[in-house]
Design a protein around this motif. Sequence first.
Motif, PDB file in Angstrom:
ATOM      1  N   LEU A  62       0.832  -1.201   0.000  1.00 23.75           N
ATOM      2  CA  LEU A  62       0.000   0.000   0.000  1.00 23.75           C
ATOM      3  C   LEU A  62       0.867   1.251   0.000  1.00 23.75           C
ATOM      4  CD1 LEU A  62      -2.755   1.380   0.192  1.00 23.75           C
ATOM      5  CD2 LEU A  62      -2.589   1.176   2.673  1.00 23.75           C
ATOM      6  N   PHE A  63       1.966   1.215   0.744  1.00 22.74           N
ATOM      7  CA  PHE A  63       2.895   2.350   0.736  1.00 22.74           C
ATOM      8  C   PHE A  63       3.468   2.563  -0.662  1.00 22.74           C
ATOM      9  CE2 PHE A  63       7.287   3.874   0.989  1.00 22.74           C
ATOM     10  CZ  PHE A  63       7.095   5.096   1.607  1.00 22.74           C
ATOM     11  N   VAL A  64       3.807   1.452  -1.334  1.00 17.09           N
ATOM     12  CA  VAL A  64       4.333   1.551  -2.696  1.00 17.09           C
ATOM     13  C   VAL A  64       3.290   2.155  -3.627  1.00 17.09           C
ATOM     14  CG1 VAL A  64       5.110   0.208  -4.686  1.00 17.09           C
ATOM     15  CG2 VAL A  64       5.984  -0.318  -2.411  1.00 17.09           C
ATOM     16  N   ALA A  65       2.025   1.692  -3.506  1.00 15.63           N
ATOM     17  CA  ALA A  65       0.964   2.210  -4.371  1.00 15.63           C
ATOM     18  C   ALA A  65       0.760   3.704  -4.152  1.00 15.63           C
ATOM     19  CB  ALA A  65      -0.339   1.448  -4.107  1.00 15.63           C
ATOM     20  N   THR A  66       0.756   4.137  -2.888  1.00 14.05           N
ATOM     21  CA  THR A  66       0.571   5.555  -2.588  1.00 14.05           C
ATOM     22  C   THR A  66       1.748   6.385  -3.086  1.00 14.05           C
ATOM     23  OG1 THR A  66      -0.669   4.907  -0.608  1.00 14.05           O
ATOM     24  CG2 THR A  66       0.056   7.193  -0.753  1.00 14.05           C
ATOM     25  N   PHE A  67       2.954   5.906  -2.814  1.00 13.73           N
ATOM     26  CA  PHE A  67       4.153   6.617  -3.256  1.00 13.73           C
ATOM     27  C   PHE A  67       4.196   6.707  -4.776  1.00 13.73           C
ATOM     28  CE2 PHE A  67       8.659   6.769  -4.445  1.00 13.73           C
ATOM     29  CZ  PHE A  67       9.078   7.864  -3.724  1.00 13.73           C
ATOM     30  N   GLN A  68       3.780   5.632  -5.445  1.00 12.87           N
ATOM     31  CA  GLN A  68       3.755   5.629  -6.909  1.00 12.87           C
ATOM     32  C   GLN A  68       2.793   6.681  -7.451  1.00 12.87           C
ATOM     33  OE1 GLN A  68       3.206   1.909  -9.666  1.00 12.87           O
ATOM     34  NE2 GLN A  68       1.184   2.598  -9.066  1.00 12.87           N
ATOM     35  N   SER A  69       1.598   6.751  -6.880  1.00 13.75           N
ATOM     36  CA  SER A  69       0.607   7.715  -7.367  1.00 13.75           C
ATOM     37  C   SER A  69       1.055   9.152  -7.105  1.00 13.75           C
ATOM     38  CB  SER A  69      -0.744   7.454  -6.690  1.00 13.75           C
ATOM     39  OG  SER A  69      -1.262   6.204  -7.093  1.00 13.75           O
ATOM     40  N   ILE A  70       1.618   9.412  -5.940  1.00  9.53           N
ATOM     41  CA  ILE A  70       2.110  10.765  -5.652  1.00  9.53           C
ATOM     42  C   ILE A  70       3.274  11.109  -6.579  1.00  9.53           C
ATOM     43  CG2 ILE A  70       3.217  12.204  -3.909  1.00  9.53           C
ATOM     44  CD1 ILE A  70       1.584  10.767  -1.791  1.00  9.53           C
ATOM     45  N   ALA A  99      -6.853   0.735  -7.894  1.00 12.30           N
ATOM     46  CA  ALA A  99      -6.575  -0.242  -8.947  1.00 12.30           C
ATOM     47  C   ALA A  99      -5.385  -1.120  -8.582  1.00 12.30           C
ATOM     48  CB  ALA A  99      -6.316   0.478 -10.270  1.00 12.30           C
ATOM     49  N   PHE A 100      -4.371  -0.534  -7.979  1.00 13.69           N
ATOM     50  CA  PHE A 100      -3.180  -1.306  -7.621  1.00 13.69           C
ATOM     51  C   PHE A 100      -3.510  -2.403  -6.628  1.00 13.69           C
ATOM     52  CE2 PHE A 100       0.578  -2.271  -5.134  1.00 13.69           C
ATOM     53  CZ  PHE A 100       1.572  -2.388  -6.097  1.00 13.69           C
ATOM     54  N   VAL A 101      -4.316  -2.074  -5.628  1.00 16.50           N
ATOM     55  CA  VAL A 101      -4.617  -3.043  -4.575  1.00 16.50           C
ATOM     56  C   VAL A 101      -5.783  -3.945  -4.962  1.00 16.50           C
ATOM     57  CG1 VAL A 101      -5.316  -3.324  -2.165  1.00 16.50           C
ATOM     58  CG2 VAL A 101      -3.707  -1.511  -2.799  1.00 16.50           C
ATOM     59  N   ALA A 102      -6.911  -3.331  -5.343  1.00 18.22           N
ATOM     60  CA  ALA A 102      -8.131  -4.106  -5.561  1.00 18.22           C
ATOM     61  C   ALA A 102      -8.084  -4.929  -6.834  1.00 18.22           C
ATOM     62  CB  ALA A 102      -9.343  -3.169  -5.601  1.00 18.22           C
ATOM     63  N   GLY A 147      -4.493   5.169   1.555  1.00 24.20           N
ATOM     64  CA  GLY A 147      -3.660   5.612   0.446  1.00 24.20           C
ATOM     65  C   GLY A 147      -4.401   6.520  -0.520  1.00 24.20           C
ATOM     66  N   THR A 148      -5.666   6.216  -0.776  1.00 21.45           N
ATOM     67  CA  THR A 148      -6.441   7.042  -1.695  1.00 21.45           C
ATOM     68  C   THR A 148      -6.675   8.431  -1.119  1.00 21.45           C
ATOM     69  OG1 THR A 148      -7.560   5.040  -2.485  1.00 21.45           O
ATOM     70  CG2 THR A 148      -8.567   7.141  -3.037  1.00 21.45           C
ATOM     71  N   VAL A 149      -6.999   8.505   0.165  1.00 23.01           N
ATOM     72  CA  VAL A 149      -7.224   9.801   0.807  1.00 23.01           C
ATOM     73  C   VAL A 149      -5.940  10.626   0.823  1.00 23.01           C
ATOM     74  CG1 VAL A 149      -7.843  10.931   2.972  1.00 23.01           C
ATOM     75  CG2 VAL A 149      -9.143   8.951   2.188  1.00 23.01           C
ATOM     76  N   VAL A 150      -4.825   9.998   1.181  1.00 20.31           N
ATOM     77  CA  VAL A 150      -3.543  10.722   1.213  1.00 20.31           C
ATOM     78  C   VAL A 150      -3.189  11.231  -0.179  1.00 20.31           C
ATOM     79  CG1 VAL A 150      -1.054  10.422   1.544  1.00 20.31           C
ATOM     80  CG2 VAL A 150      -2.647   9.529   3.239  1.00 20.31           C
ATOM     81  N   THR A 151      -3.399  10.399  -1.198  1.00 15.84           N
ATOM     82  CA  THR A 151      -3.083  10.817  -2.571  1.00 15.84           C
ATOM     83  C   THR A 151      -3.962  11.978  -3.015  1.00 15.84           C
ATOM     84  OG1 THR A 151      -2.414   8.555  -3.118  1.00 15.84           O
ATOM     85  CG2 THR A 151      -2.895  10.027  -4.946  1.00 15.84           C
ATOM     86  N   ALA A 152      -5.261  11.917  -2.716  1.00  9.28           N
ATOM     87  CA  ALA A 152      -6.174  12.994  -3.117  1.00  9.28           C
ATOM     88  C   ALA A 152      -5.821  14.302  -2.421  1.00  9.28           C
ATOM     89  CB  ALA A 152      -7.611  12.591  -2.806  1.00  9.28           C
TER      90      ALA A 152
END
Length: 280
Positions: A62-70, A99-102, A147-152
């Motif tokens: 999840l950290f990777v997915a969030t870091f990737q989106s940011i 999308a990355f997780v689900a 992760g979605t909230v942090v990215t938004a």
Amino acid sequence: MSVVPAEVLPSSAVADRNRAADAEDGVRCVAALGPRARLWPALGAVYRAQLSRARVARIPLLFVATFQSIGIMVLMRGVVDGGGEARAVVAGSSVLVVAFVALNLLAQYFGQLRASGGLDHYATLPVPPAAVVLGAAAAYASFTVPGTVVTAVAGSMLFQLPMTHLWILLAVIPLAGAALAGLGAALGLLAPRPELATLLGQLGMSAALLLGVLPADRLPTFVQYARDLLPSTYGVEALELTFGPNPDWGVVLLDLTVCAAVGVASLAVATWAYRRAAVR
């Protein structure tokens, strides 16, 4: 009960008595197993078990997915100044975490579960197939919330977008998560090998990246048609509209409704794929 020795009985009588004994043992076994679990209690049990497992094993991803989106938003900041394109980038990057997780991780999970014989374990439990699919999908979709909230929020600050209507994530995350999780589960269950399930999950996430993050008006016409077939597109468009000064809530509701319909359809396909894989 008769006490006549078996040796003095005809062979047909002995066979009848053995069949009766087997039938009686089968009745006892069925009675011992108890009734089949109802859908909602079984779904809740599977959801809690999957969420507990995801908390331990998926936090680094999840950290990777969030870091990737940011990181994608930071790169796009040098290309996009603001306006509708900035809204599209932030909305697409936020849903990309889902999308990355689900989609990606759930496709891998069900692919490995099928290859390792884990579906046989679920098949022996008195749990409806829909509860297994829905419980796992709901757990993976719920896991994407932070992760979605942090990215938004990070994207809104980076592109100076209003955060007044970010509460729409309460609808976008579960609806887009259901649609993508159903697709990911179906890919994992229908893939003949776990390596192929991983490949399909990666391709699905790549499609969500390319078709969701890039502004739609910069894509070729035929690619825009392909974008409309992606389940996450409608969640992205709903979130994108809420970043505008005067959101058209009718269109937002329509996008969320389409996203919900796609989610129901994809979860139904995933349930069918689970039944198909479990009996093989």
